[in-house]
Design an enzyme around this catalytic site. Structure first.
Site, PDB file in Angstrom:
ATOM      1  N   ASP A  29      -9.542  -9.267   5.572  1.00 46.14           N
ATOM      2  CA  ASP A  29      -8.319  -9.795   4.972  1.00 46.14           C
ATOM      3  C   ASP A  29      -8.691 -10.846   3.925  1.00 46.14           C
ATOM      4  OD1 ASP A  29      -5.094  -9.845   5.982  1.00 46.14           O
ATOM      5  OD2 ASP A  29      -5.776 -11.483   4.696  1.00 46.14           O
ATOM      6  N   ILE A  30      -8.007 -10.820   2.786  1.00 46.34           N
ATOM      7  CA  ILE A  30      -8.324 -11.736   1.690  1.00 46.34           C
ATOM      8  C   ILE A  30      -7.970 -13.188   2.053  1.00 46.34           C
ATOM      9  CG2 ILE A  30      -6.116 -11.671   0.411  1.00 46.34           C
ATOM     10  CD1 ILE A  30      -7.817 -11.166  -2.138  1.00 46.34           C
ATOM     11  N   ASN A  84       2.723  -5.728  11.656  1.00 48.02           N
ATOM     12  CA  ASN A  84       3.986  -6.273  11.174  1.00 48.02           C
ATOM     13  C   ASN A  84       4.782  -5.121  10.578  1.00 48.02           C
ATOM     14  OD1 ASN A  84       3.144  -8.858  11.852  1.00 48.02           O
ATOM     15  ND2 ASN A  84       2.207  -9.199   9.864  1.00 48.02           N
ATOM     16  N   GLY A  90       7.497 -10.064   8.803  1.00 49.36           N
ATOM     17  CA  GLY A  90       6.312 -10.594   8.138  1.00 49.36           C
ATOM     18  C   GLY A  90       5.499  -9.565   7.376  1.00 49.36           C
ATOM     19  N   GLN A  91       5.972  -8.307   7.318  1.00 53.53           N
ATOM     20  CA  GLN A  91       5.208  -7.320   6.544  1.00 53.53           C
ATOM     21  C   GLN A  91       5.359  -7.638   5.063  1.00 53.53           C
ATOM     22  OE1 GLN A  91       6.234  -3.163   7.211  1.00 53.53           O
ATOM     23  NE2 GLN A  91       4.509  -2.440   5.970  1.00 53.53           N
ATOM     24  N   SER A  92       4.219  -7.761   4.371  1.00 55.26           N
ATOM     25  CA  SER A  92       4.247  -8.079   2.939  1.00 55.26           C
ATOM     26  C   SER A  92       3.625  -6.972   2.098  1.00 55.26           C
ATOM     27  CB  SER A  92       3.535  -9.403   2.666  1.00 55.26           C
ATOM     28  OG  SER A  92       2.181  -9.338   3.063  1.00 55.26           O
ATOM     29  N   HIS A  97      -0.769  -0.725   7.983  1.00 53.66           N
ATOM     30  CA  HIS A  97      -2.070  -1.344   8.290  1.00 53.66           C
ATOM     31  C   HIS A  97      -1.979  -2.076   9.612  1.00 53.66           C
ATOM     32  CE1 HIS A  97       0.325  -4.273   6.041  1.00 53.66           C
ATOM     33  NE2 HIS A  97      -0.255  -5.199   6.787  1.00 53.66           N
ATOM     34  N   HIS A  99      -3.707  -5.275  11.840  1.00 56.53           N
ATOM     35  CA  HIS A  99      -4.520  -6.489  11.756  1.00 56.53           C
ATOM     36  C   HIS A  99      -5.351  -6.586  13.034  1.00 56.53           C
ATOM     37  CE1 HIS A  99      -2.068  -8.674   8.589  1.00 56.53           C
ATOM     38  NE2 HIS A  99      -1.178  -7.782   8.990  1.00 56.53           N
TER      39      HIS A  99
HETATM   40  P1  5GP Z   1       1.244  -7.971   6.254  1.00 59.45           P
HETATM   41  O1  5GP Z   1       1.770  -9.330   5.910  1.00 59.45           O
HETATM   42  O2  5GP Z   1       1.862  -6.913   5.373  1.00 59.45           O
HETATM   43  O3  5GP Z   1       1.284  -7.628   7.705  1.00 59.45           O
HETATM   44  O4  5GP Z   1      -0.315  -8.021   5.921  1.00 59.45           O
HETATM   45  C1  5GP Z   1      -0.836  -7.884   4.630  1.00 59.45           C
HETATM   46  C2  5GP Z   1      -2.164  -8.570   4.634  1.00 59.45           C
HETATM   47  O5  5GP Z   1      -2.878  -8.112   3.504  1.00 59.45           O
HETATM   48  C3  5GP Z   1      -2.097 -10.084   4.533  1.00 59.45           C
HETATM   49  O6  5GP Z   1      -2.735 -10.658   5.675  1.00 59.45           O
HETATM   50  C4  5GP Z   1      -2.813 -10.408   3.222  1.00 59.45           C
HETATM   51  O7  5GP Z   1      -3.605 -11.573   3.304  1.00 59.45           O
HETATM   52  C5  5GP Z   1      -3.639  -9.163   2.989  1.00 59.45           C
HETATM   53  N1  5GP Z   1      -3.867  -8.836   1.598  1.00 59.45           N
HETATM   54  C6  5GP Z   1      -2.934  -8.788   0.590  1.00 59.45           C
HETATM   55  N2  5GP Z   1      -3.500  -8.412  -0.563  1.00 59.45           N
HETATM   56  C7  5GP Z   1      -4.818  -8.195  -0.295  1.00 59.45           C
HETATM   57  C8  5GP Z   1      -5.922  -7.779  -1.108  1.00 59.45           C
HETATM   58  O8  5GP Z   1      -5.822  -7.522  -2.305  1.00 59.45           O
HETATM   59  N3  5GP Z   1      -7.135  -7.669  -0.483  1.00 59.45           N
HETATM   60  C9  5GP Z   1      -7.297  -7.935   0.847  1.00 59.45           C
HETATM   61  N4  5GP Z   1      -8.514  -7.810   1.347  1.00 59.45           N
HETATM   62  N5  5GP Z   1      -6.269  -8.332   1.650  1.00 59.45           N
HETATM   63  C10 5GP Z   1      -5.045  -8.456   1.065  1.00 59.45           C
END
Ligand code: 5GP
Ligand code: ZN
Length: 109
Positions: A29-30, A84, A90-92, A97, A99
């Protein structure tokens, strides 16, 4: 498609890859929120884990297997696998995917 995880799957955006199968890739994760924070991503686009389960159960099983394998490699065995689902949860990123997070990273040998 203008999807950030599809671009990572295609190699158009760099990521720290930690695993790959026929169906899935895994990368760090970034913005890690735990000492271990790995994302497990199906190569084919689905909006979220519910769509993946409906469309491609083999890919869902593969995702869970890759996640548990990496959890064993990167943590001492206690970890969370979370999905998420929906913006309010909290899904962004709207490409399915999981975690893998852990507070107990495996010590470097
Ligand atoms: P969500 O919030 O949708 O459950 O998780 C998305 C995750 O993707 C977040 O934890 C965010 O830090 C990670 N993320 C978003 N953009 C990137 C990216 O370009 N590269 C990587 N490695 N992680 C990303
Ligand atoms: Zn996508």
């Amino acid at each position: 498609m203008d999807c950030i995880f599809c671009k990572i799957v295609r190699g158009e955006i760099p990521a720290k890859l930690v695993g790959e199968t026929e169906y899935s890739i895994a990368f760090k994760d970034i913005a890690p929120r735990q000492p271990v924070h790995i994302l497990i991503v199906p190569k084919n686009h689905s909006r979220d884990i519910t769509e993946l389960a409906a469309k491609d159960p083999d890919a869902l099983v593969d995702l869970v297997r890759l996640g548990t394998k990496l959890a064993a490699e990167y943590s001492t065995g206690s970890f969370r696998l979370s999905f998420n689902t929906g913006a309010e949860a909290g899904q962004s990123v709207f490409h399915a995917h999981g975690h893998i997070t852990s507070t107990t990273p495996k010590p470097v040998q």
